[in-house]
Design a protein around this motif. Structure first.
Motif, PDB file in Angstrom:
ATOM      1  N   ARG A  27       4.973   3.656 -34.572  1.00 50.94           N
ATOM      2  CA  ARG A  27       4.817   2.545 -33.432  1.00 50.94           C
ATOM      3  C   ARG A  27       5.944   2.515 -32.797  1.00 50.94           C
ATOM      4  N   SER A  28       6.316   1.935 -31.374  1.00 52.79           N
ATOM      5  CA  SER A  28       7.597   2.142 -30.842  1.00 52.79           C
ATOM      6  C   SER A  28       8.960   1.739 -30.579  1.00 52.79           C
ATOM      7  N   LYS A  29      10.116   2.269 -30.770  1.00 56.09           N
ATOM      8  CA  LYS A  29      11.281   1.538 -30.860  1.00 56.09           C
ATOM      9  C   LYS A  29      12.246   0.903 -30.130  1.00 56.09           C
ATOM     10  N   TRP A  30      11.049   0.648 -28.935  1.00 52.99           N
ATOM     11  CA  TRP A  30      11.599  -0.534 -28.099  1.00 52.99           C
ATOM     12  C   TRP A  30      11.711  -1.785 -28.932  1.00 52.99           C
ATOM     13  N   GLY A  82      20.455   6.289 -29.844  1.00 52.29           N
ATOM     14  CA  GLY A  82      19.525   5.465 -28.253  1.00 52.29           C
ATOM     15  C   GLY A  82      19.111   7.217 -27.454  1.00 52.29           C
ATOM     16  N   LYS A  83      17.873   6.305 -27.298  1.00 52.66           N
ATOM     17  CA  LYS A  83      16.933   8.028 -27.050  1.00 52.66           C
ATOM     18  C   LYS A  83      18.189   8.831 -25.879  1.00 52.66           C
ATOM     19  N   GLY A 105       8.957  12.723 -29.064  1.00 53.97           N
ATOM     20  CA  GLY A 105       7.886  13.181 -30.379  1.00 53.97           C
ATOM     21  C   GLY A 105       6.642  11.960 -30.786  1.00 53.97           C
ATOM     22  N   TYR A 158      13.515   9.751 -33.989  1.00 56.41           N
ATOM     23  CA  TYR A 158      14.282   9.022 -34.228  1.00 56.41           C
ATOM     24  C   TYR A 158      12.837   7.684 -35.261  1.00 56.41           C
ATOM     25  N   GLN A 169       3.098  11.037 -27.516  1.00 56.73           N
ATOM     26  CA  GLN A 169       2.239  10.021 -25.705  1.00 56.73           C
ATOM     27  C   GLN A 169       3.047  11.211 -24.337  1.00 56.73           C
TER      28      GLN A 169
HETATM   29  N1  UDP Z   1      13.463   7.962 -29.625  1.00 63.15           N
HETATM   30  C1  UDP Z   1      15.273   7.975 -29.640  1.00 63.15           C
HETATM   31  N2  UDP Z   1      16.288   6.955 -30.214  1.00 63.15           N
HETATM   32  C2  UDP Z   1      15.831   5.601 -30.074  1.00 63.15           C
HETATM   33  C3  UDP Z   1      14.269   5.536 -30.048  1.00 63.15           C
HETATM   34  C4  UDP Z   1      13.118   6.500 -29.659  1.00 63.15           C
HETATM   35  O1  UDP Z   1      15.306   9.534 -30.252  1.00 63.15           O
HETATM   36  O2  UDP Z   1      16.597   5.057 -30.007  1.00 63.15           O
HETATM   37  C5  UDP Z   1      13.022   8.632 -29.635  1.00 63.15           C
HETATM   38  C6  UDP Z   1      11.348   8.668 -30.645  1.00 63.15           C
HETATM   39  O3  UDP Z   1      11.484   9.130 -31.933  1.00 63.15           O
HETATM   40  C7  UDP Z   1      10.298   8.592 -29.353  1.00 63.15           C
HETATM   41  C8  UDP Z   1      11.117   8.961 -28.143  1.00 63.15           C
HETATM   42  O4  UDP Z   1      12.432   8.279 -27.900  1.00 63.15           O
HETATM   43  O5  UDP Z   1      10.741  10.925 -29.900  1.00 63.15           O
HETATM   44  C9  UDP Z   1      10.241   7.692 -27.223  1.00 63.15           C
HETATM   45  O6  UDP Z   1      10.319   7.062 -28.321  1.00 63.15           O
HETATM   46  P1  UDP Z   1       8.720   5.327 -28.430  1.00 63.15           P
HETATM   47  O7  UDP Z   1       7.993   6.002 -28.154  1.00 63.15           O
HETATM   48  O8  UDP Z   1       9.328   4.927 -29.581  1.00 63.15           O
HETATM   49  O9  UDP Z   1       9.438   4.985 -27.042  1.00 63.15           O
HETATM   50  P2  UDP Z   1       8.200   4.176 -25.834  1.00 63.15           P
HETATM   51  O10 UDP Z   1       7.321   5.544 -25.709  1.00 63.15           O
HETATM   52  O11 UDP Z   1       7.195   3.724 -26.442  1.00 63.15           O
HETATM   53  O12 UDP Z   1       7.960   4.431 -24.833  1.00 63.15           O
END
Ligand code: UDP
Ligand code: MG
Length: 306
Positions: free
Chosen positions: A200-203, A69-70, A91, A9, A94
């Motif tokens: 940056r994180s999408k959350w 959403g993920k 993606g 995303y 991390q």
């Molecule tokens: N992602 C997604 N849909 C969403 C939010 C996130 O597919 O609505 C994907 C994002 O592209 C990444 C993965 O989920 O590959 C983890 O997201 P993110 O790094 O924002 O989360 P965190 O690492 O903070 O848990």
């Protein structure tokens, strides 16, 4: 054949690096592989970048019609895969792609149907996020009996696990919880979560809150029992206070102060609303499930054999 599924995303910025690292990691395996990139309704150039990688071969792209959403993106990827094993990876690098080789080796060894990468320590994040996730995982363990502390979505699933996952028809998706529920033989490998190199994180708080309530309500109905416990406590309290009030009335003493009345009113009002809220959460879940809408909608596909 092994599928590497990556939900994306708004990951345009880091996508080239991610795909390059993924190709390198898969190249080290003596097995045919494909990368499934799921664009979760990004509004930046993510889909164009995916199409570019798909044209280069070895990559399939799936574009969801909006941001679902993920969890839904992972589901779309898993339903598109027909491989002997599927690996889910973030993606944003991390989830270190170097671990893939180790995961596949453990799976090939035949001792595990699920290889999961776990975080012994949480990544660097704000105190509120740390606290929030601690409370969530403790609650989840208490209510559902599944301990997901340290769990991540970075997992390798054998095709039997994928098959079982595809048969779980619920709309309220919570990937790591569902995989925990499925059981199977599992092996864990620890990993350190590196900082995000790009973007940056999408959350956001709202999204995490809804994931947390979905996780809790989808995994156990024990929260409903909290309402019963509250009711029991209040019943005992009501009997005690009722007897006392009658006693005071019949012995002709002056009634108890207004403070007690106010406090009791507020307490009962508060707990009744809390109970209603908990019940409401479950009704919302039921409503979403009975509507039986698809969990995601694919707008476009690209890459091999599509
Ligand atoms: N992602 C997604 N849909 C969403 C939010 C996130 O597919 O609505 C994907 C994002 O592209 C990444 C993965 O989920 O590959 C983890 O997201 P993110 O790094 O924002 O989360 P965190 O690492 O903070 O848990
Ligand atoms: Mg991330």
């Amino acid at each position: 054949m092994i599928s590497l599924i990556i939900p994306l995303y708004r990951e345009e910025q880091g996508l080239d690096a991610t795909v390059a690292a993924a190709r390198k990691a898969l190249g080290a395996l003596a097995q045919s592989c494909e990368i499934i990139l799921v664009d979760d309704g990004s509004d930046d150039g993510t889909w164009d970048a995916i199409a570019r990688h798909a044209a280069a071969g070895g990559v399939r792209g799936l574009r969801l019609s909006r941001n679902f959403g993920k969890e839904a993106a992972i589901c779309a990827g898993l339903e598109a895969s027909r491989a002997q094993a599927a690996i889910i990876m973030d993606g944003d690098l991390q989830h270190p792609p170097e671990l893939i080789v180790q995961m596949v080796e453990l799976w090939r060894g035949g001792k595990a149907d699920i290889v999961e990468a776990v975080k012994p320590r949480r990544p660097r994040e704000p105190l509120t996020a740390r606290l929030g996730s601690m409370v969530f995982y403790r609650l989840l363990r208490r209510l559902s009996g599944f301990d997901l502390t340290g769990a991540s979505d970075f997992k390798l699933l054998d095709q039997r696990v994928c098959e079982a996952y595809r048969r779980m028809g619920e709309r309220a998706l919570f990937f790591r919880g569902m995989i925990a529920w499925l059981g199977f033989r599992r092996v864990q490998i620890p990993f350190e979560v590196p900082d995000r190199p790009n973007g940056r994180s999408k959350w956001r708080f709202g999204a995490l809150w809804s994931l947390a309530t979905t996780g809790l309500t989808a995994f156990s109905s024990s929260a409903l029992r909290i309402v019963n416990w509250l009711a029991a406590v209040f019943l005992v309290l009501a009997v005690v206070l009722g007897v006392r009030a009658l006693w005071v009335f019949f012995t002709g003493q002056p009634g108890a102060g207004i403070t007690t009345v106010i406090i009791l009113q507020l307490l009962t009002g508060g707990f009744v609303l809390l109970g209603l809220g908990i019940i409401g959460e479950y009704i919302a879940r039921i409503y979403e499930e009975v509507k039986a809408r698809p969990r995601y909608v694919v707008a476009e596909r690209t890459g091999s054999n599509e």
